[in-house]
Design a protein around this motif. Sequence first.
Motif, PDB file in Angstrom:
ATOM      1  N   GLY A  36       0.788  -1.225   0.000  1.00  0.00           N
ATOM      2  CA  GLY A  36       0.000   0.000   0.000  1.00  0.00           C
ATOM      3  C   GLY A  36       0.817   1.270   0.000  1.00  0.00           C
ATOM      4  N   ARG A  37       2.136   1.154  -0.064  1.00  0.00           N
ATOM      5  CA  ARG A  37       2.989   2.343  -0.020  1.00  0.00           C
ATOM      6  C   ARG A  37       2.679   3.289  -1.182  1.00  0.00           C
ATOM      7  NH1 ARG A  37       9.457   2.295   0.839  1.00  0.00           N
ATOM      8  NH2 ARG A  37       8.816   0.409   1.929  1.00  0.00           N
ATOM      9  N   GLY A  38       2.488   2.757  -2.375  1.00  0.00           N
ATOM     10  CA  GLY A  38       2.280   3.595  -3.544  1.00  0.00           C
ATOM     11  C   GLY A  38       0.833   3.852  -3.898  1.00  0.00           C
ATOM     12  N   ALA A  39      -0.096   3.421  -3.060  1.00  0.00           N
ATOM     13  CA  ALA A  39      -1.515   3.639  -3.346  1.00  0.00           C
ATOM     14  C   ALA A  39      -1.884   5.096  -3.115  1.00  0.00           C
ATOM     15  CB  ALA A  39      -2.370   2.727  -2.471  1.00  0.00           C
ATOM     16  N   TRP A  40      -2.970   5.521  -3.754  1.00  0.00           N
ATOM     17  CA  TRP A  40      -3.489   6.863  -3.544  1.00  0.00           C
ATOM     18  C   TRP A  40      -4.563   6.897  -2.459  1.00  0.00           C
ATOM     19  CZ3 TRP A  40      -4.453   8.761  -9.276  1.00  0.00           C
ATOM     20  CH2 TRP A  40      -3.216   8.942  -9.895  1.00  0.00           C
ATOM     21  N   ALA A  41      -5.082   5.737  -2.110  1.00  0.00           N
ATOM     22  CA  ALA A  41      -6.168   5.665  -1.133  1.00  0.00           C
ATOM     23  C   ALA A  41      -5.937   4.472  -0.213  1.00  0.00           C
ATOM     24  CB  ALA A  41      -7.519   5.535  -1.830  1.00  0.00           C
ATOM     25  N   GLY A  42      -6.512   4.576   0.984  1.00  0.00           N
ATOM     26  CA  GLY A  42      -6.431   3.480   1.929  1.00  0.00           C
ATOM     27  C   GLY A  42      -5.179   3.512   2.786  1.00  0.00           C
ATOM     28  N   LYS A  78      -0.732  -8.572   1.445  1.00  0.00           N
ATOM     29  CA  LYS A  78      -1.384  -8.201   0.196  1.00  0.00           C
ATOM     30  C   LYS A  78      -2.836  -8.661   0.160  1.00  0.00           C
ATOM     31  CE  LYS A  78      -1.857  -7.110  -4.216  1.00  0.00           C
ATOM     32  NZ  LYS A  78      -2.244  -5.721  -4.570  1.00  0.00           N
ATOM     33  N   VAL A  79      -3.077  -9.892   0.530  1.00  0.00           N
ATOM     34  CA  VAL A  79      -4.438 -10.422   0.475  1.00  0.00           C
ATOM     35  C   VAL A  79      -5.340  -9.707   1.475  1.00  0.00           C
ATOM     36  CG1 VAL A  79      -5.855 -12.475   0.902  1.00  0.00           C
ATOM     37  CG2 VAL A  79      -3.764 -12.655  -0.453  1.00  0.00           C
ATOM     38  N   GLN A  80      -4.838  -9.458   2.669  1.00  0.00           N
ATOM     39  CA  GLN A  80      -5.660  -8.801   3.687  1.00  0.00           C
ATOM     40  C   GLN A  80      -5.986  -7.363   3.309  1.00  0.00           C
ATOM     41  OE1 GLN A  80      -7.128  -9.994   6.324  1.00  0.00           O
ATOM     42  NE2 GLN A  80      -6.275 -12.049   6.351  1.00  0.00           N
ATOM     43  N   ARG A  81      -4.982  -6.637   2.771  1.00  0.00           N
ATOM     44  CA  ARG A  81      -5.256  -5.242   2.394  1.00  0.00           C
ATOM     45  C   ARG A  81      -6.190  -5.181   1.188  1.00  0.00           C
ATOM     46  NH1 ARG A  81      -3.894  -1.091  -0.864  1.00  0.00           N
ATOM     47  NH2 ARG A  81      -3.988   0.988   0.082  1.00  0.00           N
ATOM     48  N   ASP A  82      -5.993  -6.074   0.217  1.00  0.00           N
ATOM     49  CA  ASP A  82      -6.893  -6.098  -0.939  1.00  0.00           C
ATOM     50  C   ASP A  82      -8.344  -6.305  -0.500  1.00  0.00           C
ATOM     51  OD1 ASP A  82      -4.762  -5.706  -2.622  1.00  0.00           O
ATOM     52  OD2 ASP A  82      -4.846  -7.684  -3.564  1.00  0.00           O
ATOM     53  N   LYS A  83      -8.530  -7.203   0.450  1.00  0.00           N
ATOM     54  CA  LYS A  83      -9.876  -7.451   0.970  1.00  0.00           C
ATOM     55  C   LYS A  83     -10.438  -6.200   1.642  1.00  0.00           C
ATOM     56  CE  LYS A  83     -12.388 -10.440   4.203  1.00  0.00           C
ATOM     57  NZ  LYS A  83     -12.259 -11.552   5.197  1.00  0.00           N
ATOM     58  N   MET A  84      -9.605  -5.535   2.420  1.00  0.00           N
ATOM     59  CA  MET A  84     -10.024  -4.313   3.103  1.00  0.00           C
ATOM     60  C   MET A  84     -10.427  -3.231   2.097  1.00  0.00           C
ATOM     61  SD  MET A  84      -7.736  -1.891   5.622  1.00  0.00           S
ATOM     62  CE  MET A  84      -7.209  -3.346   6.524  1.00  0.00           C
ATOM     63  N   MET A  85      -9.616  -3.081   1.041  1.00  0.00           N
ATOM     64  CA  MET A  85      -9.923  -2.051   0.048  1.00  0.00           C
ATOM     65  C   MET A  85     -11.195  -2.374  -0.731  1.00  0.00           C
ATOM     66  SD  MET A  85      -7.846   0.346   0.550  1.00  0.00           S
ATOM     67  CE  MET A  85      -8.403   1.324  -0.851  1.00  0.00           C
ATOM     68  N   PHE A  96     -14.617   3.893  -8.440  1.00  0.00           N
ATOM     69  CA  PHE A  96     -13.168   3.975  -8.268  1.00  0.00           C
ATOM     70  C   PHE A  96     -12.475   2.624  -8.466  1.00  0.00           C
ATOM     71  CE2 PHE A  96     -14.704   7.798  -6.399  1.00  0.00           C
ATOM     72  CZ  PHE A  96     -13.686   8.730  -6.550  1.00  0.00           C
ATOM     73  N   GLY A  97     -13.235   1.552  -8.477  1.00  0.00           N
ATOM     74  CA  GLY A  97     -12.663   0.243  -8.757  1.00  0.00           C
ATOM     75  C   GLY A  97     -11.695  -0.272  -7.718  1.00  0.00           C
ATOM     76  N   PHE A  98     -11.921   0.051  -6.444  1.00  0.00           N
ATOM     77  CA  PHE A  98     -10.993  -0.368  -5.401  1.00  0.00           C
ATOM     78  C   PHE A  98     -10.866  -1.887  -5.309  1.00  0.00           C
ATOM     79  CE2 PHE A  98     -11.517   3.678  -2.590  1.00  0.00           C
ATOM     80  CZ  PHE A  98     -10.716   4.380  -3.472  1.00  0.00           C
ATOM     81  N   ALA A  99     -11.921  -2.616  -5.661  1.00  0.00           N
ATOM     82  CA  ALA A  99     -11.844  -4.078  -5.600  1.00  0.00           C
ATOM     83  C   ALA A  99     -10.822  -4.621  -6.581  1.00  0.00           C
ATOM     84  CB  ALA A  99     -13.215  -4.693  -5.892  1.00  0.00           C
ATOM     85  N   ALA A 100     -10.573  -3.885  -7.666  1.00  0.00           N
ATOM     86  CA  ALA A 100      -9.604  -4.323  -8.673  1.00  0.00           C
ATOM     87  C   ALA A 100      -8.241  -3.668  -8.500  1.00  0.00           C
ATOM     88  CB  ALA A 100     -10.136  -4.025 -10.076  1.00  0.00           C
ATOM     89  N   ASN A 101      -8.220  -2.383  -8.096  1.00  0.00           N
ATOM     90  CA  ASN A 101      -6.940  -1.675  -8.040  1.00  0.00           C
ATOM     91  C   ASN A 101      -6.411  -1.431  -6.630  1.00  0.00           C
ATOM     92  OD1 ASN A 101      -8.130   0.829  -7.009  1.00  0.00           O
ATOM     93  ND2 ASN A 101      -8.898   1.181  -9.072  1.00  0.00           N
ATOM     94  N   ALA A 102      -7.200  -1.766  -5.608  1.00  0.00           N
ATOM     95  CA  ALA A 102      -6.771  -1.656  -4.205  1.00  0.00           C
ATOM     96  C   ALA A 102      -6.298  -0.256  -3.836  1.00  0.00           C
ATOM     97  CB  ALA A 102      -5.678  -2.680  -3.896  1.00  0.00           C
ATOM     98  N   GLY A 103      -6.817   0.748  -4.525  1.00  0.00           N
ATOM     99  CA  GLY A 103      -6.442   2.125  -4.216  1.00  0.00           C
ATOM    100  C   GLY A 103      -5.230   2.618  -4.975  1.00  0.00           C
ATOM    101  N   TYR A 104      -4.610   1.749  -5.765  1.00  0.00           N
ATOM    102  CA  TYR A 104      -3.478   2.162  -6.598  1.00  0.00           C
ATOM    103  C   TYR A 104      -4.002   2.871  -7.848  1.00  0.00           C
ATOM    104  CZ  TYR A 104      -0.080  -0.542  -3.899  1.00  0.00           C
ATOM    105  OH  TYR A 104       0.726  -1.007  -2.906  1.00  0.00           O
ATOM    106  N   PRO A 105      -3.156   3.694  -8.485  1.00  0.00           N
ATOM    107  CA  PRO A 105      -3.602   4.380  -9.695  1.00  0.00           C
ATOM    108  C   PRO A 105      -3.904   3.402 -10.816  1.00  0.00           C
ATOM    109  CG  PRO A 105      -1.237   4.683  -9.348  1.00  0.00           C
ATOM    110  CD  PRO A 105      -1.780   4.071  -8.099  1.00  0.00           C
TER     111      PRO A 105
END
Length: 233
Positions: free
Chosen positions: A30-36, A152-159, A169-178
Amino acid sequence: MPYEPPTHTVEGSLRATTGAKVIAGVDEVGRGAWAGPVTVCAAVTGLRRAPEGLTDSKLLTVKRRTALAVELEKWVTSYALGHASHEEIDQMGMTAALRLAAVRALETLPVRPDAVILDGKHDYLGAPWKVRTVIKGDQSCIAVAAASVIAKVQRDKMMAELGIEHADFGFAANAGYPSPVHKAALEERGPTPYHRLSWAYLDALPQWRHLKKARSWADGNVPEIEGQLGFDF
């Protein structure tokens, strides 16, 4: 693509040279994500043989990574997750947020580790933790690879859960990344309540630039902000 499976080589070296008995592998996502949040997992594995196919989470398909995480959560001696929220990232910067999340994970483990294997070249933990940094440790070290997959799996689920009310915003697919979907939603709708508002992507959004938060720190020293991606990608 073929890859070398991770080993216990670094852990064995730490045991031999420092006398450490409990060693945790630590990795973030999640370091490079824009959200979460940024999420850190600390995993203790001992010296047992790793499950088949274990490697850096980014090298695995979603299906394989998800199945492997379930297996790992039962296989590891112990693991714990720590998070630093988007608000905390905005407030203190990424380096300090990473340390906060890592300490939260390490202090949640049932036994305090004698040493930590940290993925990457930068020790964002520091004293009093005894840290060995390993570049690409999520590929070469079993405990770090395990932490990588679980995180990775836990954060993806959270997003995905956070994104239910913000489907555009498609967070389920991009997990907050651009991503193209994420970028388009930002341009049209502006940030969600889960976006990092101190980040540079807002500079390219004139209609939402007024929402950007200035970063300030009490001691007057601006820590390094790592992993920020610009709006053009």
